[in-house]
Design an enzyme around this catalytic site. Structure first.
Site, short mmCIF file in Angstrom:
data_model
loop_
_atom_site.label_atom_id
_atom_site.label_comp_id
_atom_site.label_asym_id
_atom_site.label_seq_id
_atom_site.Cartn_x
_atom_site.Cartn_y
_atom_site.Cartn_z
N CYS A 210 8.88 -95.48 76.80
CA CYS A 210 9.44 -96.26 75.72
C CYS A 210 10.85 -96.68 76.14
O CYS A 210 11.71 -95.82 76.36
CB CYS A 210 9.49 -95.41 74.45
SG CYS A 210 10.22 -96.25 73.03
N ASN A 211 11.08 -97.96 76.26
CA ASN A 211 12.40 -98.46 76.65
C ASN A 211 13.46 -98.11 75.60
O ASN A 211 14.59 -97.80 75.93
CB ASN A 211 12.36 -99.97 76.83
CG ASN A 211 11.46 -100.39 77.97
OD1 ASN A 211 11.90 -100.51 79.11
ND2 ASN A 211 10.19 -100.61 77.70
N ASP B 260 5.72 -92.09 73.58
CA ASP B 260 6.21 -93.40 73.09
C ASP B 260 6.29 -93.33 71.57
O ASP B 260 5.76 -92.42 70.94
CB ASP B 260 5.25 -94.53 73.52
CG ASP B 260 5.70 -95.90 73.03
OD1 ASP B 260 6.92 -96.19 73.07
OD2 ASP B 260 4.86 -96.71 72.60
N SER B 261 6.95 -94.32 70.98
CA SER B 261 6.99 -94.40 69.52
C SER B 261 5.59 -94.61 68.95
O SER B 261 5.34 -94.30 67.80
CB SER B 261 7.88 -95.57 69.10
OG SER B 261 7.37 -96.77 69.68
N TYR C 290 10.50 -97.76 66.67
CA TYR C 290 11.83 -97.23 66.99
C TYR C 290 12.86 -98.36 67.05
O TYR C 290 14.05 -98.14 66.80
CB TYR C 290 11.82 -96.54 68.36
CG TYR C 290 11.31 -95.11 68.38
CD1 TYR C 290 10.78 -94.50 67.26
CD2 TYR C 290 11.38 -94.38 69.57
CE1 TYR C 290 10.32 -93.19 67.31
CE2 TYR C 290 10.94 -93.06 69.63
CZ TYR C 290 10.40 -92.48 68.50
OH TYR C 290 9.95 -91.19 68.56
N GLY C 291 12.37 -99.55 67.41
CA GLY C 291 13.28 -100.68 67.65
C GLY C 291 14.15 -101.02 66.45
O GLY C 291 15.25 -101.54 66.60
N CYS D 237 9.31 -103.90 76.67
CA CYS D 237 8.84 -102.94 75.67
C CYS D 237 7.40 -102.65 76.05
O CYS D 237 6.63 -103.59 76.35
CB CYS D 237 8.92 -103.57 74.27
SG CYS D 237 8.01 -102.64 73.00
N THR D 238 7.04 -101.38 76.07
CA THR D 238 5.72 -101.02 76.60
C THR D 238 4.58 -101.58 75.75
O THR D 238 3.48 -101.79 76.25
CB THR D 238 5.60 -99.49 76.74
OG1 THR D 238 5.96 -98.87 75.49
CG2 THR D 238 6.52 -98.98 77.83
N HIS D 239 4.84 -101.84 74.47
CA HIS D 239 3.81 -102.46 73.63
C HIS D 239 3.46 -103.87 74.12
O HIS D 239 2.31 -104.31 74.01
CB HIS D 239 4.29 -102.57 72.18
CG HIS D 239 4.23 -101.29 71.40
ND1 HIS D 239 5.15 -100.28 71.56
CD2 HIS D 239 3.37 -100.86 70.45
CE1 HIS D 239 4.86 -99.29 70.73
NE2 HIS D 239 3.78 -99.61 70.04
N GLU E 87 0.45 -102.29 67.28
CA GLU E 87 -0.01 -101.09 66.57
C GLU E 87 -1.17 -101.44 65.63
O GLU E 87 -2.10 -100.66 65.46
CB GLU E 87 1.12 -100.47 65.74
CG GLU E 87 2.22 -99.80 66.53
CD GLU E 87 1.79 -98.50 67.19
OE1 GLU E 87 1.04 -97.73 66.59
OE2 GLU E 87 2.23 -98.27 68.35
N1 DGL Z 1 7.32 -99.21 72.97
C1 DGL Z 1 8.70 -99.16 72.69
C2 DGL Z 1 9.56 -99.66 73.85
O1 DGL Z 1 9.14 -99.69 74.98
C3 DGL Z 1 9.24 -99.75 71.42
C4 DGL Z 1 8.43 -100.10 70.25
C5 DGL Z 1 9.14 -99.70 68.99
O2 DGL Z 1 9.98 -100.47 68.48
O3 DGL Z 1 8.87 -98.60 68.54
O4 DGL Z 1 10.70 -99.99 73.64
#
Ligand code: DGL
Length: 261
Positions: free
Chosen positions: A72-73, A9-10, A41-42, A182-184, A150
């Site tokens: 990570c989506n 994941d990011s 990453y978003g 989003c997994t977060h 985070e």
């Molecule tokens: N956890 C990531 C997801 O599922 C994104 C978080 C990020 O923006 O890095 O999309």
């Protein structure tokens, strides 16, 4: 050497998926990479996310992983096809749980909380085109929410106030089902529930991904035979900074190693 299940994941959000894999497959050895140096990453462009995802995927494969779960989506939206072309091992990608949401909505209005990267991806648009016929899909980009996770802001009044603003468009549209895309966001599910009220159904993809991982390993005859599994965590950021939040989210102390990519 026992081949690990690679999870990437990011940042630390993918631990919500790793947790489901651990629950479903307790004997597997998980190799988790958090690309903390590049989180979120978003907010990044597709080319950069694709380059990072390919580099980390290749590294995980080079460690002898038998499967890669892109937890990570956003990375899946930007790079899944490229990753499958590049790697020899099976690659499991994530997508927002829109299909079950469309099945379960009672009023035909579904919200999707995800990064702007995920929401603008062709992969997400295909999901909407193919499965959301007749259902209103309210897209809710939540800039900064992954960063709060985070930073360890998982509960309390500050998060409650910010969550209220994040979910305002969903509340206004009257959605009865919301996808945590989003997994977060899975780690702040309680705050989302507080902000939206108990009648809104919240869905994520973690369990489905764990089932898919089990299926792929079973079909390949690659499931671990038994005995305790393990977790190895690496970050491209600062391990000393990452360790406390990994500990909180995973629920046990966890050594974090530095990875240069
Ligand atoms: N956890 C990531 C997801 O599922 C994104 C978080 C990020 O923006 O890095 O999309």
């Amino acid at each position: 050497m026992t081949a690990p299940v690679g999870v990437f994941d990011s940042g630390v959000g993918g631990l919500s998926v790793a947790r489901e894999i651990r629950r479903a497959l307790p004997s597997e050895h998980l190799l988790y990479v958090a690309d903390t140096a590049y989180v979120p990453y978003g907010d990044r462009g597709d080319d950069e996310v694709r380059a990072r995802t390919l580099a980390i995927g290749e590294w995980i494969q080079s460690q002898g992983a038998k499967v890669l779960v892109v937890a990570c989506n956003t990375a899946s939206g930007a790079a899944l096809e490229a990753l499958r072309e590049r790697l020899a091992i099976p690659v499991i990608g994530l997508e927002p749980a829109l299909k079950p949401a469309v099945r379960q909505t009672r009023n035909g209005r579904v919200g999707v909380m995800a990064t702007s990267g995920t929401l603008r991806s062709a992969r997400f648009q295909r999901l909407v085109d193919n499965y959301a016929d007749g259902v209103q899909v309210v897209r809710d980009p939540c800039p900064g929410l992954a960063d709060l996770v985070e930073d360890g802001l998982l509960a309390g009044p500050e998060l409650a106030e910010r969550m209220d603003a994040y979910v305002a468009p969903l509340r206004e549209s009257g959605v009865d089902t919301v996808v945590l895309g989003c997994t977060h966001y899975v780690f702040v599910r309680d705050a989302v529930r507080e902000a939206l009220g108990p009648d809104v159904l919240l869905l994520d993809s973690g369990e489905a991904i764990a089932r898919r991982t089990r299926q792929i390993l079973a079909d390949a005859g690659a499931l671990e035979g038994g005995g305790p599994g393990s977790l190895r965590v690496l970050t491209t950021g600062d391990p000393a900074e990452a360790a406390p939040i990994v500990h909180r989210l995973w629920g046990e102390p966890q050594q974090v190693e530095r990875l240069e990519i």
